[in-house]
Design a protein around this motif. Structure first.
Motif, PDB file in Angstrom:
ATOM      1  N   GLU A  88       0.820  -1.216   0.000  1.00  0.00           N
ATOM      2  CA  GLU A  88       0.000   0.000   0.000  1.00  0.00           C
ATOM      3  C   GLU A  88       0.854   1.267   0.000  1.00  0.00           C
ATOM      4  OE1 GLU A  88       0.615  -1.381   4.218  1.00  0.00           O
ATOM      5  OE2 GLU A  88      -0.026  -2.299   2.318  1.00  0.00           O
ATOM      6  N   ASP A  98       0.630   3.606  -3.029  1.00  0.00           N
ATOM      7  CA  ASP A  98      -0.510   4.501  -3.193  1.00  0.00           C
ATOM      8  C   ASP A  98      -0.290   5.839  -2.509  1.00  0.00           C
ATOM      9  OD1 ASP A  98      -2.681   3.437  -4.783  1.00  0.00           O
ATOM     10  OD2 ASP A  98      -2.813   1.824  -3.307  1.00  0.00           O
ATOM     11  N   ARG A 109      -3.079   4.015  -9.947  1.00  0.00           N
ATOM     12  CA  ARG A 109      -4.316   3.398  -9.460  1.00  0.00           C
ATOM     13  C   ARG A 109      -5.167   2.907 -10.638  1.00  0.00           C
ATOM     14  NH1 ARG A 109      -5.933   0.094  -6.392  1.00  0.00           N
ATOM     15  NH2 ARG A 109      -4.346   1.018  -5.029  1.00  0.00           N
ATOM     16  N   SER A 110      -5.180   3.654 -11.738  1.00  0.00           N
ATOM     17  CA  SER A 110      -5.919   3.232 -12.923  1.00  0.00           C
ATOM     18  C   SER A 110      -5.377   1.915 -13.455  1.00  0.00           C
ATOM     19  CB  SER A 110      -5.828   4.315 -14.000  1.00  0.00           C
ATOM     20  OG  SER A 110      -6.414   3.888 -15.214  1.00  0.00           O
ATOM     21  N   LEU A 156      -3.823  -0.451 -11.705  1.00  0.00           N
ATOM     22  CA  LEU A 156      -4.200  -1.526 -10.788  1.00  0.00           C
ATOM     23  C   LEU A 156      -5.672  -1.904 -10.939  1.00  0.00           C
ATOM     24  CD1 LEU A 156      -2.354  -0.739  -7.436  1.00  0.00           C
ATOM     25  CD2 LEU A 156      -1.633  -2.172  -9.353  1.00  0.00           C
ATOM     26  N   ASP A 157      -6.516  -0.908 -11.144  1.00  0.00           N
ATOM     27  CA  ASP A 157      -7.943  -1.200 -11.333  1.00  0.00           C
ATOM     28  C   ASP A 157      -8.162  -2.036 -12.597  1.00  0.00           C
ATOM     29  OD1 ASP A 157      -8.530   0.198  -9.048  1.00  0.00           O
ATOM     30  OD2 ASP A 157      -9.152   2.039 -10.080  1.00  0.00           O
ATOM     31  N   SER A 158      -7.428  -1.724 -13.649  1.00  0.00           N
ATOM     32  CA  SER A 158      -7.552  -2.490 -14.897  1.00  0.00           C
ATOM     33  C   SER A 158      -7.080  -3.925 -14.696  1.00  0.00           C
ATOM     34  CB  SER A 158      -6.745  -1.823 -16.015  1.00  0.00           C
ATOM     35  OG  SER A 158      -7.291  -0.564 -16.358  1.00  0.00           O
ATOM     36  N   ALA A 201      -7.093  -5.580 -11.883  1.00  0.00           N
ATOM     37  CA  ALA A 201      -8.097  -6.241 -11.052  1.00  0.00           C
ATOM     38  C   ALA A 201      -9.325  -6.651 -11.861  1.00  0.00           C
ATOM     39  CB  ALA A 201      -8.506  -5.326  -9.901  1.00  0.00           C
ATOM     40  N   ALA A 202      -9.593  -5.910 -12.952  1.00  0.00           N
ATOM     41  CA  ALA A 202     -10.742  -6.219 -13.799  1.00  0.00           C
ATOM     42  C   ALA A 202     -10.428  -7.306 -14.825  1.00  0.00           C
ATOM     43  CB  ALA A 202     -11.206  -4.958 -14.521  1.00  0.00           C
ATOM     44  N   ALA A 219      -2.330  -3.184 -19.220  1.00  0.00           N
ATOM     45  CA  ALA A 219      -2.857  -2.166 -18.303  1.00  0.00           C
ATOM     46  C   ALA A 219      -1.863  -1.031 -18.126  1.00  0.00           C
ATOM     47  CB  ALA A 219      -3.193  -2.807 -16.952  1.00  0.00           C
TER      48      ALA A 219
END
Length: 357
Positions: free
Chosen positions: A17, A20, A56-57, A59-61, A63-64, A71
Motif C-alpha cells: 500500500e 498509493d 491506481r488506474s 491496478l484497477d484495470s 483487477a478487472a 494495463a
C-alpha cells in the motif's frame, strides 16, 4: 540495485500500500536518486504517476482482468496526453511500480525501458541543427533516461573528434563499407544457421510407450502411444520469428549503411546524420524483436547479445550527439563493437539450431 528491485523490496518490507502514498514513497525515491539507482527526473515521474492516479488506474484495470502489461500501456497512454516521449516514459514508470506490486515481470520493465529510451530525443549541440528522419517527422535517435545530453564542444581540434580537414578519408570510407557489409553477411549466415535447426521427422521420445495387444478375446487389439511434450525446446514460432527479425534488420541496416557511405563520399553531413539515425533504429528494432521472442532455453546467448546490442545503441547515440562531420561519424562507426555484435546474433542462431536438433 535497480529501482524496480528497490521498490519491490520496499513493498515486501512495509506493505504494497506504500505505492498509493506519494508521501511515503518519496523518501525512498530520493534515496535511490542519491545512490544513482534512478535519475531525479525519473524519481519525480514515478511520484507523478502515483499522484495523478495513473498508477491506481493501472491496478484497477489489472483487477478487472486486463493483462498487466496492457494495463500499464493503457494507463501510460492516458497519462502522456499524446506525446510519444511522455507516453513511453509514463509506461516505463508504471511498469516499475507494477513490478514492485508483483504484477509485471522484469522483462516487462526492460521492454518498457527500451521503448522509453527510444522515444526520448537526444540534445544536439547548439551549432548543429536536429534533423528529421525520412518518413518519421520529428523523430531522432534515443538516449537513456538520465543520460547526459549532448555537449557543444569547440569547433577547433580539441574534443572527441576535432578537425578532420587534414586527415585522409579514403581508408575510413572503405572501412565503414566493409564493416557494414560484414554485418549484413553475418545476418545471412545467421539465417542459414537458424533455418538448419529442427528435424524433418520427429525423434522418438523416451517417454513414448506402446501397449501390446490384449489377450482378452472380447476386446480388439489396441496400441496406445503417449508422448510427453518437450520442455526446453525452442518453438517453430520463436525460430521463425528470429529469422524474420534477422531479415528485417538486414534490409534496414543495409539501406542505412549504403546511405551513410554515399553521404560520406559526398561529405554530406546532414544526410550522414540521417543515415546514422536509421542504422541506430535498425539495431534498436532488432533488439526489441529479440526481446519479444520466447528464447528462454538459450538465455545466456540472448543476454550476451542484448548487452552488446546496448553498446551499439549507446555508441550510435553518442556519435549522433558529438559528431561534427560525416568523417567523424565514420570514425565513430568503425569504433563500434560490430564484430562482437555479429558474433552475438550469430551465436543465437547457432544455439537455436542446436536446440532444435
Amino acid at each position: 540495485m535497480e529501482i524496480h528491485d528497490r521498490l519491490y523490496e520496499l513493498g515486501r518490507q512495509v506493505g504494497r500500500e506504500v505505492f498509493d502514498d506519494s508521501g511515503r514513497l518519496g523518501p525512498t525515491l530520493d534515496e535511490a536518486a542519491r545512490q544513482g539507482e534512478v535519475s531525479h527526473a525519473d524519481a519525480d515521474l514515478l511520484l507523478k504517476v502515483v499522484r495523478t492516479g495513473a498508477y491506481r488506474s493501472m491496478l484497477d484495470s489489472i483487477a478487472a482482468g486486463t493483462d498487466p502489461a496492457d494495463a500499464a500501456r493503457a494507463a501510460g497512454d492516458r497519462f502522456g496526453t499524446g506525446d510519444p516521449g511522455a507516453v513511453a516514459r509514463a509506461q516505463w514508470a508504471l511498469a516499475v511500480l507494477g513490478y514492485a506490486m508483483g504484477q509485471l515481470s522484469e522483462s516487462d520493465v526492460a521492454r518498457f525501458r527500451s521503448r522509453a529510451q527510444a522515444a526520448t530525443p537526444p540534445a544536439r549541440p547548439p551549432s548543429q541543427q536536429p534533423y528529421q528522419a525520412a518518413g518519421a517527422p520529428g523523430t531522432q535517435p534515443s538516449w537513456s533516461p538520465g543520460q547526459p545530453a549532448g555537449h557543444s564542444g569547440s569547433t577547433g581540434s580539441s574534443g572527441p573528434h576535432g578537425s578532420s580537414g587534414a586527415r585522409s578519408r579514403t581508408g575510413l570510407f572503405v572501412g565503414i563499407g566493409a564493416a557494414a557489409v560484414a554485418v549484413v553477411l553475418a545476418v545471412v549466415l545467421a539465417i542459414v544457421l537458424t533455418n538448419n535447426g529442427g528435424d524433418d521427422e520427429p525423434k522418438a521420445d523416451p517417454t513414448t510407450t506402446s501397449q501390446p495387444p490384449t489377450t482378452d478375446p472380447t476386446t480388439e487389439e489396441t496400441t496406445e502411444t503417449t508422448t510427453a511434450p518437450p520442455t526446453d525446446r525452442i518453438s517453430d514460432e520463436a525460430a521463425n520469428g528470429y529469422t524474420d527479425a534477422l531479415n528485417q534488420f538486414s534490409v534496414s541496416f543495409g539501406k542505412a549503411s549504403d546511405k551513410q557511405s554515399r553521404a560520406s563520399t559526398n561529405d554530406n553531413f546532414p544526410q550522414a546524420l540521417e543515415a546514422s539515425a536509421e542504422m541506430r533504429k535498425s539495431v534498436y528494432d532488432f533488439d526489441l524483436a529479440v526481446r519479444d521472442l520466447d528464447l528462454d532455453p538459450i538465455y545466456p546467448e540472448v543476454n550476451h547479445f542484448l548487452t552488446v546490442s546496448a553498446e551499439m545503441i549507446d555508441g550510435l547515440d553518442e556519435s549522433y550527439q558529438t559528431a561534427k562531420s560525416a568523417f567523424d561519424l565514420n570514425v565513430d562507426f568503425i569504433a563500434l563493437p560490430t564484430t562482437e555484435y555479429t558474433d552475438a546474433f550469430t551465436a543465437i542462431a547457432t544455439a537455436i539450431a542446436n536446440n532444435r536438433q
